[in-house]
Scaffold this motif. Structure first.
Motif, mmCIF file in Angstrom:
data_model
loop_
_atom_site.group_PDB
_atom_site.id
_atom_site.type_symbol
_atom_site.label_atom_id
_atom_site.label_comp_id
_atom_site.label_asym_id
_atom_site.label_seq_id
_atom_site.Cartn_x
_atom_site.Cartn_y
_atom_site.Cartn_z
ATOM 1 N N VAL A 384 2.545 0.518 -5.965
ATOM 2 C CA VAL A 384 2.709 1.909 -5.508
ATOM 3 C C VAL A 384 2.322 2.025 -4.030
ATOM 4 O O VAL A 384 3.040 2.636 -3.230
ATOM 5 N N ALA A 385 1.193 1.408 -3.665
ATOM 6 C CA ALA A 385 0.750 1.451 -2.274
ATOM 7 C C ALA A 385 1.761 0.755 -1.362
ATOM 8 O O ALA A 385 1.979 1.180 -0.216
ATOM 9 N N LEU A 386 2.408 -0.271 -1.867
ATOM 10 C CA LEU A 386 3.372 -1.026 -1.067
ATOM 11 C C LEU A 386 4.615 -0.179 -0.753
ATOM 12 O O LEU A 386 5.161 -0.239 0.360
ATOM 13 N N ILE A 387 5.041 0.636 -1.726
ATOM 14 C CA ILE A 387 6.197 1.511 -1.508
ATOM 15 C C ILE A 387 5.907 2.516 -0.398
ATOM 16 O O ILE A 387 6.775 2.842 0.417
ATOM 17 N N GLN A 388 4.670 2.973 -0.346
ATOM 18 C CA GLN A 388 4.290 3.994 0.643
ATOM 19 C C GLN A 388 3.960 3.406 2.007
ATOM 20 O O GLN A 388 3.890 4.114 2.992
ATOM 21 N N ALA A 389 3.761 2.080 2.070
ATOM 22 C CA ALA A 389 3.341 1.437 3.325
ATOM 23 C C ALA A 389 4.486 1.406 4.340
ATOM 24 O O ALA A 389 5.663 1.360 3.975
ATOM 25 N N LYS A 390 4.111 1.401 5.614
ATOM 26 C CA LYS A 390 5.110 1.372 6.690
ATOM 27 C C LYS A 390 5.400 -0.066 7.094
ATOM 28 O O LYS A 390 4.509 -0.797 7.516
ATOM 29 N N LYS A 391 6.667 -0.463 6.983
ATOM 30 C CA LYS A 391 7.065 -1.811 7.364
ATOM 31 C C LYS A 391 7.130 -1.936 8.883
ATOM 32 O O LYS A 391 7.602 -1.042 9.570
ATOM 33 N N LEU A 392 6.636 -3.076 9.365
ATOM 34 C CA LEU A 392 6.712 -3.353 10.799
ATOM 35 C C LEU A 392 7.801 -4.366 11.122
ATOM 36 O O LEU A 392 8.505 -4.235 12.126
ATOM 37 N N ALA A 393 7.912 -5.403 10.282
ATOM 38 C CA ALA A 393 8.837 -6.485 10.615
ATOM 39 C C ALA A 393 9.073 -7.352 9.382
ATOM 40 O O ALA A 393 8.390 -7.232 8.366
ATOM 41 N N GLU A 394 10.059 -8.250 9.512
ATOM 42 C CA GLU A 394 10.369 -9.220 8.471
ATOM 43 C C GLU A 394 10.322 -10.620 9.071
ATOM 44 O O GLU A 394 10.721 -10.828 10.222
ATOM 45 N N GLY A 395 9.825 -11.552 8.283
ATOM 46 C CA GLY A 395 9.829 -12.953 8.687
ATOM 47 C C GLY A 395 10.095 -13.823 7.477
ATOM 48 O O GLY A 395 10.587 -13.336 6.451
ATOM 49 N N LEU A 396 9.794 -15.085 7.589
ATOM 50 C CA LEU A 396 9.982 -16.013 6.480
ATOM 51 C C LEU A 396 8.737 -16.033 5.592
ATOM 52 O O LEU A 396 7.619 -16.135 6.097
ATOM 53 N N ALA A 397 8.950 -15.943 4.288
ATOM 54 C CA ALA A 397 7.833 -15.960 3.332
ATOM 55 C C ALA A 397 7.329 -17.394 3.189
ATOM 56 O O ALA A 397 7.687 -18.114 2.267
ATOM 57 N N ALA A 398 6.481 -17.811 4.119
ATOM 58 C CA ALA A 398 6.096 -19.225 4.233
ATOM 59 C C ALA A 398 5.025 -19.645 3.244
ATOM 60 O O ALA A 398 4.999 -20.793 2.807
#
Length: 874
Positions: A384-398
């Motif tokens: 739930v907290a993740l849905i409300q969080a503000k995304k900044l960027a995307e990268g590789l899930a390393a």
């Protein structure tokens, strides 16, 4: 007979890794099974050991042996090492018996000089490639051999690109490379006072020396310490004929795993770069393509790689990490090793290999590092907290996981923040081996460049750290200490969160949740319970701790520290009044207030544990630990005790001891104030009787007397305990079984264990205090100097982390032997922190102890370690 220090690849095999190092042994093995490996030879780990012991010089007979093997290599490749027309060029790489990815040094293109670069240019008809290779060699040699900071060279490279309005290294032409080489050689001259060496043999000997010396560089030492790697001779040196992935778009380099190292899924997982050398992939200077793209670009090469990967995994019966180079559409394998993997992947792969019939159940368990299980027990982001969080960027899930912290851009800044207890995220263009300590001390790692096999990704996965790599949405300005996420500017110290499972970066701290166990994890734990012979209990002081321990598979409680129950706000005042009482009557009044509190705690712990055993230690710590320090607390206590603040301070001062850890605590407290022991025993037994009445389940309390050094102490307190229990049974008209034992934590108790065993029902080794008293180290203060002992090779690791088998371990062994001689059936276990350390657990298995006990979150680690110890010691 002259000792042999060098082996050709066609002379070795995988079983020789102690001598040839892991890399050398595997190169030999791949050669043996007819895979396409560029020929070469390996200087043994014994040669490194001799070099480090003998003045750090390459002795004359070793030089002759090197020359002899060079001649053989020239014959195999039909090239000449010092030839200006068709030069044999070499890679020089380290390779210890245990894999230490990125910790030591590599040099490529060795043998190039001002003349042979012209010959290479002519024979390949590719001047750009030849001069690119030469500038790479100068930079690597300068960095590794002469310790000239590589930033000096990178700065010049960037200047040339900027002057020619170029963004990518791929756009640099032959003329520009010649200019870069001229500048590089000028840096070399300025920094060393010498011209860049033109003699290939001199280059080679200096490179070998540098690789030997890299065995003791700070990052290699740190890595070995972190992964408990010891007892190795040193590093081997692998000298291999060069193949070139930077000869144009029909060439390339890459790294592939035979399975996904993040989750264990069975498919070819990796990355490659066209027109590049191997260091480009792991260093993250360019973001590579997924290995699946190679199938479209070079289908024949991809198919050959896929078949080689399958052959290697079958041959080694484990997931492989393979380094490869393609030169003019021809595949070469440069390395294979058992791949680093996350805990989730380790379990999945081990299970799959077992079900595929490739390994036994015992092998599967031994494949999993117990410490890695911690990765499965830590938090992930709340959905739930993740849905409300503000995304900044995307990268590789390393590297999977969840991490939040304040951003810092340098290793030094991370370490400084760590010392202050600040949670951090290391933000870099790419990480390098120099960043290892900062990576360890951060919560997670974020890089702008690099891929799934970059240094950041590989090292983070091995450590179980959350990592996002190749985040091109991020621009870093280190001078201004700023991070620009698609126009959102954050400064050093601002908080971000990383989701290493999806590759998403968020602003701020996000709420996290406890992970759930996978089907494979549950199956693994069933296997563990089949194999292990020692029970695993938990150290738990509250009902919540007990429930958590039970969820993780604990088979009882090995230590309830009753003093930890006293620090709650609604209890501490009563405890203080009890301690500071001037008369037995005052003390009795305070004890009567504490009794029901303790009874409730014990009842709830019994209820959490069901029929599992519960060992409860009577009050142990120095009394001054309970005393108020703040003025308002002293003022409040003085009112409740009807004392002036002066009188109260006087009583508090009377409790002061010069060395409280060796003072009035443990059994000594019970001897001075037996009413305290009686109160605790009454709470323990009445709670057990009530629990039996309510549940119809019978629990057998184990009452543990702490800090006994003489059997007479034990006899005195035991008599007080048994007298109180008789009263309780009479009052309740109920009898239940119970046991009275002791903690063996004083060296004298270990040495007189036969006398104590005659009176005690069980022993529990308190290895924390046993180590403290055995060494004469204060465990509260030892952190200030133990690191010096480790740095100076006095200790391999702290004796508070892993039991000292030669000294403290012998006290344990003596106590076990003496105790069992008197009472063969006496129950024995361990409740010190060593009960959660795999190396210590292996020792306790050899001692045939009945159980180990550790903190709740270490229970799964201890269970796996106990199963592995049982398998190893059968």
């Amino acid at each position: 007979m002259t000792e042999k220090y060098i082996y050709n690849f066609n002379e070795g095999k995988k079983e020789m890794k102690e001598l040839l190092g892991g890399k050398g042994a595997n190169l030999a093995e791949m050669t043996k099974i007819s895979l396409p490996v560029p020929p070469g030879f390996t200087l043994t780990t014994e040669s490194c050991n001799r070099f480090l012991k003998e003045d750090k010089l390459i002795w004359s007979s070793l030089k002759e042996e090197i020359k002899h093997h060079l001649i053989k290599l020239e014959q195999m490749t039909e090239k000449k090492f010092s030839d200006v027309e068709n030069p044999l060029l070499l890679s020089v790489r380290s390779g210890a018996a245990q894999s230490m990815p990125g910790m030591m040094d590599t040099i490529l293109n060795l043998g190039l000089n001002d003349q042979s670069v012209i010959g290479l240019s002519k024979i390949t008809a590719n001047g750009r490639f030849a001069y690119d290779s030469y500038r790479r060699f100068i930079q690597m040699f300068s960095d590794v051999v002469m310790e000239i900071p590589k930033t000096y060279f990178e700065s010049e490279l960037e200047k040339v690109k900027k002057a020619n309005n170029i963004d990518s290294d791929q756009d640099i032409n032959e003329k520009m490379f010649k200019e870069i080489i001229r500048k590089y050689k000028k840096i070399y001259l300025q920094e060393t006072g010498e011209t860049f060496p033109q003699n290939p043999m001199k280059q080679l000997l200096l490179a070998i020396k540098a690789v030997f010396l890299s065995w003791n560089n700070p990052r290699a030492i740190f890595y070995r310490r972190m992964h408990n790697i010891s007892d190795l001779n040193g590093t081997a040196v692998n000298i291999q004929s060069m193949v070139f992935g930077n000869r144009g778009n029909s060439s390339g380099t890459g790294v592939t795993f035979t399975r996904n190292p993040g989750n264990g899924d069975h498919y070819l997982f990796g990355e490659f770069l066209l027109n590049a050398q191997g260091e480009d992939v792991v260093a993250g200077v360019r973001t590579p393509s997924d290995i699946s793209e190679l199938k479209k670009l070079m289908p024949a090469v991809y198919q050959q790689l896929k078949l080689a990967a399958k052959k290697l995994e079958h041959h080694y019966a484990d997931m492989q990490d393979i380094e490869f180079t393609i030169e003019n559409n021809k595949l070469f394998l440069l390395q294979t090793r058992n791949g680093k993997r996350t805990a989730h992947a380790a379990i999945t792969i081990a299970m799959d290999l077992y079900h595929e019939g490739k390994i036994t159940k015992e092998d599967a368990l031994l494949r999993i590092d117990p410490q890695q299980l911690e990765q499965l027990l830590h938090q992930s982001f709340d959905e739930v907290a993740l849905i409300q969080a503000k995304k900044l960027a995307e990268g590789l899930a390393a590297s999977p996981g969840a991490a939040s912290g304040r951003i810092y851009f340098t290793n030094e800044a991370i370490e400084a923040a760590y010392e202050k207890g600040v949670k951090t995220i290391l933000v870099r263009h790419e990480t390098s081996p120099e960043d290892i300590s900062g990576m360890v001390k951060s919560e997670g790692i974020l890089t702008t460049r690099g891929g799934m096999t970059s240094h950041a990704a590989v090292v983070a996965r091995g450590m179980g750290k959350c990592c996002i790599a190749g985040c091109s949405d991020l621009k870093i300005n280190e001078d201004k200490k700023e991070a620009n996420f698609n126009g959102v500017i954050l400064h050093e110290g601002d908080i971000i969160s990383l989701d290493g499972t999806t590759g998403t970066v968020y602003i701020g701290d996000i709420e996290k949740r406890t992970p759930s166990s996978s089907k494979e994890y549950k199956e693994l734990m069933n296997w563990i319970d089949e194999m292990k012979t020692m029970a695993v209990r938990a150290n738990a002081d509250t009902p919540e701790d007990a429930k958590q321990a039970l969820e993780f598979g604990a088979e009882g409680i090995g230590l309830v520290r009753t003093e930890h129950m006293f620090f709650k706000e609604n209890r501490i005042s009563s405890v203080r009044r009890m301690i500071l009482s001037a008369s037995a009557e005052e003390r009795a009044k305070a004890l009567n207030e504490i009794l029901p509190m303790q009874k409730i705690d014990f009842y709830q712990i019994y209820h959490a544990m069901g029929v599992f055993p519960v060992t409860i230690r009577l009050l142990d710590p120095p009394l001054h630990e309970f005393m108020p320090i703040k003025k308002e607390d002293i003022r409040h206590l003085s009112k409740t005790m009807a004392l002036s603040e002066g009188e109260l301070n006087g009583r508090i001062n009377e409790l002061h001891e010069v060395n409280p850890m060796l003072g009035h605590r443990g059994v000594r407290l019970g001897i001075a104030y037996p009413e305290i022991s009686r109160m605790q025993v009454r709470a323990i037994m009445e709670a057990a009787i009530e629990y039996k009445s309510d549940t119809k389940l019978e629990i057998q309390p184990e009452i543990m007397i702490p800090l006994v050094s003489d059997v007479k102490e034990f006899i005195y307190i035991k008599a007080e305990i048994e007298d109180e229990i008789k009263k309780i049974f009479s009052e309740q008209d109920t009898i239940i079984p119970y046991h009275i034992g002791t903690m063996i934590e004083v060296p004298r108790a270990a040495l007189t264990a036969d006398k104590i065993a005659d009176e005690a029902d069980f022993f529990s080794f308190g290895t924390n205090d046993l180590t403290q008293m055995g060494y004469g180290f204060s465990r509260d203060d030892a952190g200030g100097f133990i690191s010096e002992y480790i740095d100076k090779n006095i200790f391999e690791k702290s004796p508070f982390d892993t039991i000292d088998q030669e000294g403290i371990g012998q006290l344990v062994k003596t106590a076990i032997q003496k105790g069992r001689k008197v009472k063969p059936t006496i129950k024995m276990g361990v409740c010190g922190e060593h009960g959660g350390d795999p190396t210590s657990i292996n020792f306790f298995q050899k001692m045939n102890l009945e159980y180990i006990s550790c903190s709740p979150f270490r229970v799964p680690i201890a269970r796996l370690a106990a199963a592995q110890a049982a398998i190893k010691n059968r």
